[in-house]
Every structure is written in structure tokens, then in C-alpha cells.
Design an enzyme around this catalytic site. Structure first.
Site, PDB file in Angstrom:
ATOM      1  N   ASN A   1       0.889  -1.366   0.038  1.00 42.07           N
ATOM      2  CA  ASN A   1       0.019   0.014   0.045  1.00 42.07           C
ATOM      3  C   ASN A   1       0.836   1.162   0.012  1.00 42.07           C
ATOM      4  OD1 ASN A   1      -1.742   2.179   0.499  1.00 42.07           O
ATOM      5  ND2 ASN A   1      -2.190   1.534   2.461  1.00 42.07           N
ATOM      6  N   TRP A   2       0.753   1.766  -1.352  1.00 39.50           N
ATOM      7  CA  TRP A   2       2.106   3.081  -1.230  1.00 39.50           C
ATOM      8  C   TRP A   2       1.586   4.151  -0.471  1.00 39.50           C
ATOM      9  CZ3 TRP A   2       4.109   3.310  -6.905  1.00 39.50           C
ATOM     10  CH2 TRP A   2       4.586   2.062  -7.287  1.00 39.50           C
ATOM     11  N   LYS A   3       0.160   4.134  -0.162  1.00 37.17           N
ATOM     12  CA  LYS A   3      -0.556   5.398   0.363  1.00 37.17           C
ATOM     13  C   LYS A   3      -0.323   6.514  -0.452  1.00 37.17           C
ATOM     14  CE  LYS A   3       0.108   3.398   5.067  1.00 37.17           C
ATOM     15  NZ  LYS A   3      -0.102   3.718   6.342  1.00 37.17           N
TER      16      LYS A   3
ATOM     17  N   HIS B   1      -9.762   1.051   4.822  1.00 33.33           N
ATOM     18  CA  HIS B   1      -8.378   1.280   5.373  1.00 33.33           C
ATOM     19  C   HIS B   1      -8.842   2.243   6.481  1.00 33.33           C
ATOM     20  CE1 HIS B   1      -4.279   2.622   6.536  1.00 33.33           C
ATOM     21  NE2 HIS B   1      -3.905   1.380   5.844  1.00 33.33           N
TER      22      HIS B   1
ATOM     23  N   GLU C   1      -7.244   4.477   7.764  1.00 30.01           N
ATOM     24  CA  GLU C   1      -6.857   6.019   7.624  1.00 30.01           C
ATOM     25  C   GLU C   1      -8.115   6.335   7.001  1.00 30.01           C
ATOM     26  OE1 GLU C   1      -3.323   5.400   5.539  1.00 30.01           O
ATOM     27  OE2 GLU C   1      -2.373   4.888   7.302  1.00 30.01           O
TER      28      GLU C   1
ATOM     29  N   GLU D   1      -5.609  -5.478  10.277  1.00 32.14           N
ATOM     30  CA  GLU D   1      -4.700  -4.379  10.659  1.00 32.14           C
ATOM     31  C   GLU D   1      -4.930  -3.578  11.953  1.00 32.14           C
ATOM     32  OE1 GLU D   1      -2.526  -2.775   6.753  1.00 32.14           O
ATOM     33  OE2 GLU D   1      -4.426  -1.510   6.806  1.00 32.14           O
TER      34      GLU D   1
ATOM     35  N   GLY E   1       1.966   2.079  10.873  1.00 32.37           N
ATOM     36  CA  GLY E   1       2.783   3.224  10.764  1.00 32.37           C
ATOM     37  C   GLY E   1       3.483   3.509  11.965  1.00 32.37           C
TER      38      GLY E   1
ATOM     39  N   SER F   1       3.073  -2.325  10.315  1.00 29.15           N
ATOM     40  CA  SER F   1       4.400  -2.228  10.512  1.00 29.15           C
ATOM     41  C   SER F   1       5.195  -3.612  10.140  1.00 29.15           C
ATOM     42  CB  SER F   1       4.664  -1.835  11.981  1.00 29.15           C
ATOM     43  OG  SER F   1       4.255  -0.480  12.130  1.00 29.15           O
TER      44      SER F   1
ATOM     45  N   GLY G   1       2.678  -1.397   4.420  1.00 21.61           N
ATOM     46  CA  GLY G   1       2.701   0.168   4.048  1.00 21.61           C
ATOM     47  C   GLY G   1       4.193   0.589   3.819  1.00 21.61           C
ATOM     48  N   GLY G   2       5.000   1.158   4.810  1.00 21.97           N
ATOM     49  CA  GLY G   2       6.249   1.910   4.657  1.00 21.97           C
ATOM     50  C   GLY G   2       7.199   0.843   4.061  1.00 21.97           C
TER      51      GLY G   2
HETATM   52  C1  PEP Z   1      -0.806   0.129   5.923  1.00 21.17           C
HETATM   53  O1  PEP Z   1      -0.914   1.267   5.395  1.00 21.17           O
HETATM   54  O2  PEP Z   1      -1.825  -0.800   5.598  1.00 21.17           O
HETATM   55  C2  PEP Z   1       0.179  -0.361   6.790  1.00 21.17           C
HETATM   56  C3  PEP Z   1       0.346  -1.591   7.162  1.00 21.17           C
HETATM   57  O3  PEP Z   1       1.461   0.370   6.857  1.00 21.17           O
HETATM   58  P1  PEP Z   1       2.889   0.219   7.606  1.00 21.17           P
HETATM   59  O4  PEP Z   1       3.200  -1.094   6.912  1.00 21.17           O
HETATM   60  O5  PEP Z   1       3.276   1.438   7.211  1.00 21.17           O
HETATM   61  O6  PEP Z   1       2.312   0.030   8.959  1.00 21.17           O
END
Ligand code: PEP
Length: 250
Positions: free
Chosen positions: A9-11, A94, A96, A166, A172, A211, A232-233
Site C-alpha cells: 500500500n503505497w498510500k 483502510h 486511515e 490491521e 505506521g 508495521s 505500508g512503509g
Molecule cells: C498500511 O498502510 O496498511 C500499513 C500496514 O502500513 P505500515 O506497514 O506502514 O504500518
């Protein structure tokens, strides 16, 4: 046997130039990966990434969609439009989007239905906040999020859904659920679906997200009910993303 899926997930990250470097790096390392791999990119890059992944095993996805088919919804993007660009998956609900853009369980369910109607699969995100976990409500919150979508789609509609568990406190933040905590929730999710259809539950892919980093990914993916990850990251760094993908190898 459920095939593992690792989804990036590049956000709201990327640029035309940075995407080329990232995708070149990921595509070059795909020979060592046997899971399915998906990148969910910002809308403006769909055409670029669609062309770039065409002759690779990488699949394309989006990060959001409108629940409406078409019409006067300025700024929104319909599921059929995403399908035209070759999206196979769309992240829906998601945390967010739920927290920052007010998406309710009902809206999330309608978005899942829109994705399925356009021939794609939703990656349905569920997860509890830290306050909800600390007060012992993690399972009931996730169960409620899931049941609204199950009621809307019917369990048969769930055959093409991917669930991503999640925990909001892990996204994050650098905090990851322990393999035990994650497995416990994944098993509860599968059991909820199994109560309606054991076959759909057995085939349902449930990803863990929050994460996930190269260290620790293999232990998470080794759990009986964890079928891959939503990343994500770490999906923004080719070597890290590839290392996580390799950790999902069978
Ligand atoms: C996400 O955005 O779905 C996510 C899991 O982010 P991160 O891996 O950065 O926690």
C-alpha cells in the site's frame, strides 16, 4: 491450499520518477518470490504502473473507490474506471479512510459491493484501535466490521474478498502485533465466516498488516491463518518489500 498474497500500500507516496525506480527494483527480484504480489498505488499513477507491470507477475490495485457507479460525485473514482486500468484489487476500508475520511461500516460494505460488481476483489481492512484492545473489545469490534460486510454481500459474495487484519495501533507506528495476537484474530475472523460457510472460510485469504518489516515477517506468515501481508512503509523500499515477499514463500 491458500496462495499467499503480499500487497504493498503505497498510500500517498510516489512520483513518476520514483515509481520507475521502485518498480524496476521489485520486478528484478521477483524470480525469488513465489507468493502473489500486488501494488496498490495512488490513482494518478494507475496508467503508468499498469504499463510497467504488464509483462511481470506484479498485480495492480487501487487504495480506494467510490461506492457509486457513476454520476455527480466530484473527485470520486468509480470501480469500473479502476477495472479499465487493469486493477485486480482495491483496498477498501483502510483505517486511515475510516478515521480521517469518516467511512462507516455501511459505506465500506457498499464499496466492497461496487468492487465486486466491477469484477475486482476488495481487500477489506478491519482492525481495532489501541483503546478498543485495551478495553477487551478487539474481537467484538473486528467482528462487527466484518459482519456488516457479510450482511451486505452474503457469504457467497465473500468468495472473492481478501480480508486484511490491521490493528490500528500497529499501522505506521513501528509496533507489530505478536504472531500470537495476529493469529488469534485471524482465527476468529475465519471462524466467523466458517459459521456461515466452511468452504468460503477455508479459501478466504486473511492478510496481516501493521508495521510488517523484513525481520519478523516469516514468523507472522508461518501462522496457520495468516495468508500474507498488507505492507505500508516497507513497500516503498524495493529490497525490504522483496524480503517480505520472500518471507511468504512456501
Ligand atoms: C498500511 O498502510 O496498511 C500499513 C500496514 O502500513 P505500515 O506497514 O506502514 O504500518
Amino acid at each position: 491450499m491458500r496462495k499467499k498474497l503480499v500487497a504493498g500500500n503505497w498510500k500517498m507516496h510516489g512520483s513518476i520518477q520514483a515509481n520507475v525506480a521502485l518498480l524496476d527494483g521489485v520486478i528484478a527480484g521477483m524470480s525469488g518470490v513465489d507468493s502473489e504480489v500486488l501494488v496498490c498505488v495512488p490513482y494518478p499513477y494507475l496508467a503508468q504502473v499498469s504499463a510497467k507491470v504488464q509483462h511481470s507477475r506484479l498485480m495492480l490495485g487501487a487504495q480506494n473507490v467510490s461506492q457509486h457507479e457513476a454520476g455527480a460525485y466530484t473527485g470520486e473514482v468509480a470501480a469500473a474506471m479502476l477495472a479499465e486500468f487493469g486493477c485486480a484489487y482495491v483496498i477498501v476500508g483502510h483505517s486511515e479512510r475510516r478515521a480521517l475520511f469518516g467511512e462507516t461500516d455501511q459505506v465500506v460494505a457498499m464499496k466492497c459491493a461496487a468492487v465486486l460488481a466491477a469484477g475486482m476483489s476488495p481487500v477489506l481492512c478491519v482492525g481495532e484501535s489501541l483503546a478498543e484492545r485495551d478495553s477487551g473489545r478487539a474481537k467484538s469490534v473486528v467482528s462487527r466490521q466484518l459482519s456488516v460486510v457479510l450482511d451486505c454481500l452474503g457469504v457467497a459474495g465473500f468468495a472473492k474478498v481478501v480480508v486484511a487484519y490491521e490493528p490500528v495501533w500497529a499501522i505506521g507506528t513501528g509496533l507489530t502485533a505478536t504472531p500470537f495476537q495476529a493469529q488469534e484474530m485471524h482465527a476468529a475472523i475465519r471462524a466467523q465466516v466458517a459459521a456461515l460457510s466452511p468452504v468460503v472460510a477455508e479459501n478466504l485469504r486473511i492478510l496481516y498488516g501493521g508495521s510488517v518489516k523484513p525481520q519478523g515477517a516469516a514468523e507472522l506468515f508461518a501462522q496457520a491463518d495468516i495468508d500474507g501481508g498488507l505492507i505500508g512503509g516497507a513497500a516503498l523500499v524495493a529490497e525490504d518489500f522483496l524480503a517480505i515477499c520472500r518471507a511468504a514463500n512456501s
